[in-house]
Write an enzyme that holds these catalytic residues in place. Structure first.
Site, mmCIF file in Angstrom:
data_model
loop_
_atom_site.group_PDB
_atom_site.id
_atom_site.type_symbol
_atom_site.label_atom_id
_atom_site.label_comp_id
_atom_site.label_asym_id
_atom_site.label_seq_id
_atom_site.Cartn_x
_atom_site.Cartn_y
_atom_site.Cartn_z
ATOM 1 N N THR A 1 0.840 -1.197 0.000
ATOM 2 C CA THR A 1 0.000 0.000 0.000
ATOM 3 C C THR A 1 0.878 1.250 0.000
ATOM 4 O O THR A 1 2.084 1.180 0.209
ATOM 5 C CB THR A 1 -0.909 0.039 1.244
ATOM 6 N N CYS A 2 0.237 2.391 -0.210
ATOM 7 C CA CYS A 2 0.987 3.654 -0.270
ATOM 8 C C CYS A 2 1.148 4.306 1.094
ATOM 9 O O CYS A 2 1.502 5.477 1.195
ATOM 10 C CB CYS A 2 0.305 4.610 -1.241
ATOM 11 N N ASP A 3 0.874 3.537 2.151
ATOM 12 C CA ASP A 3 1.009 4.048 3.508
ATOM 13 C C ASP A 3 2.401 3.675 4.023
ATOM 14 O O ASP A 3 2.780 2.504 3.994
ATOM 15 C CB ASP A 3 -0.084 3.379 4.365
#
Ligand SMILES: *Cc1c(COP(=O)(O)O)cnc(C)c1O
Length: 383
Positions: A324-326
């Site tokens: 994910t982009c987290d």
């Protein structure tokens, strides 16, 4: 006609054939049956299963096939999952905080045993048939588990005495329960709880017919296998010591230790950076690796090329990010991965049956959903 999915020999065979681009869990019903048999042979009482660790229909139906007939449920959703697996399964509803609608769902589903840890919660159970068991859940400040459950649920012993007397006086079948905390590696935690259980019964002047010692049994951790039999024996001895020949029937409700070893997770390497020191996988802490973040690795990790052959170079520690982009989506301890790992390879992580698919989110469009059934799990075959 009912569709029965194919049985693969092992994860490597399946990976080589399909080269899945999404994370996938490999399930071995045979391993689950073996673990159920180990509990049934060793635990001195009734073995039940805590559904939350892995509520997949294949897990529940295989446990039923292995002779597990009683399930610990915490919600109407879990009751429905158990009913779908077995119309005759017995349910113990051991989440001690319930809404009125949840109490009604429990009554409608024929829950046989209810836990309670506060007077306000006992008051909500007024309509529960008196033929049911009500188990007073108590908590002690004992250590031994990876994390303690007593901080959320459980009456102090003095309150438990009062609740047990009220349960008996109201005409329900009185019982006691506790949970020493998950991944409990020290059998002494159960010993302390069982000692306190006998003191609570004595102080209350109530004879209980059953005593639920919870889950918390340890699964493999860092490649080390727990000695379950040692915990079983310690529990049996402590019950005899505390209660004498007239001891209550013991119940256990393992989640993690029952199901963890029957699944292996395969995540694919999407990217390698900084000369391979930094690895991007297609699964992470919002997917099937949330429990690794909190508990560490159950076993060894294997890197398998997309042709199914194991990479054999020495493992080196890597920084590991999820898909994910987290930026929180990172394994705090990284993973040791074979030096010759390549983009497109798979990282096989055994022992990920518990708190994996059950807790996986679909955050950012990722997450665990695929399961394939295998005879053997990884680590048994090498290229
Ligand atoms: C979670 C839970 C279990 C299972 O715990 P494990 O550590 O997975 O064995 C058993 N009983 C209750 C009441 C629980 O909440």
């Amino acid at each position: 006609m009912q569709h029965i999915p194919a049985l693969w020999h092992d994860p490597e065979t399946h990976l080589a054939r399909h080269q899945p681009d999404l994370p996938i869990l490999y399930f071995s019903p045979r391993v689950l049956h073996q673990t159920a048999a180990r509990f049934q042979a060793g635990f001195p009482g009734l073995v039940t299963y805590a559904v939350k660790a892995n509520p997949h229909p294949a897990v529940l139906s295989n446990l039923v096939a292995a002779g597990i007939e009683t399930f610990d449920v915490a919600s109407p959703g879990e009751m429905a999952a158990v009913r779908a697996a077995s119309p005759t399964a017995v349910m113990h509803y051991n989440n001690p905080v319930r809404s009125q609608a949840e109490v009604q769902a429990g009554i409608k589903n024929g829950v046989a045993s209810w836990s309670v840890d506060e007077l306000s919660e006992l008051d909500k159970l007024a309509e529960v048939p008196r033929s049911c068991e009500i188990a007073v859940r108590f908590a002690l400040p004992v250590s031994g588990a990876a994390y303690d459950f007593g901080s959320k649920f459980g009456a102090a012993p003095a309150e438990a005495v009062d609740l047990l007397q009220r349960v008996a006086a109201a005409g329900w079948v009185p019982s006691l329960c506790f949970h020493p905390g998950t991944q409990c590696e020290d059998p002494n935690a159960w010993v302390e709880y069982l000692g306190e259980a006998s003191r609570i019964c004595e102080a209350a002047g109530v004879k209980i017919s059953r005593l639920n010692v919870g889950g918390g049994f340890a699964a493999n951790r860092d490649g080390l296998a727990p000695n379950l039999e040692q915990a079983f024996d310690a529990i049996g001895q402590a019950a005899r010591r505390g209660f004498g020949p007239d001891q209550p029937l013991l119940i256990c409700e393992p989640g993690r230790a029952m199901v963890s070893e029957s699944f292996t997770l395969a995540a694919r390497i999407k990217g390698l950076r900084k000369g391979g020191d930094v690895v991007y996988l297609n699964d992470g802490i919002y997917g099937g690796l949330v429990d690794i973040r909190d508990m560490g690795l159950p076993g060894r990790v294997y890197v398998v090329a997309s042709n199914g052959v194991h990479r054999s170079a020495k493992a080196t520690p890597r920084v590991v990010f999820g898909p994910t982009c987290d930026s929180l989506d990172r394994l705090p301890d990284g993973l040791p991965l074979a030096q010759d790992a390549q983009v497109g390879d798979y990282v096989l992580m055994p022992g990920l049956g518990a708190y994996s698919s059950a807790m996986s989110t679909q955050f950012n469009g990722y997450g665990l959903s695929d399961i394939a059934t295998v005879i053997e799990l990884s680590g048994t075959r090498h290229g």
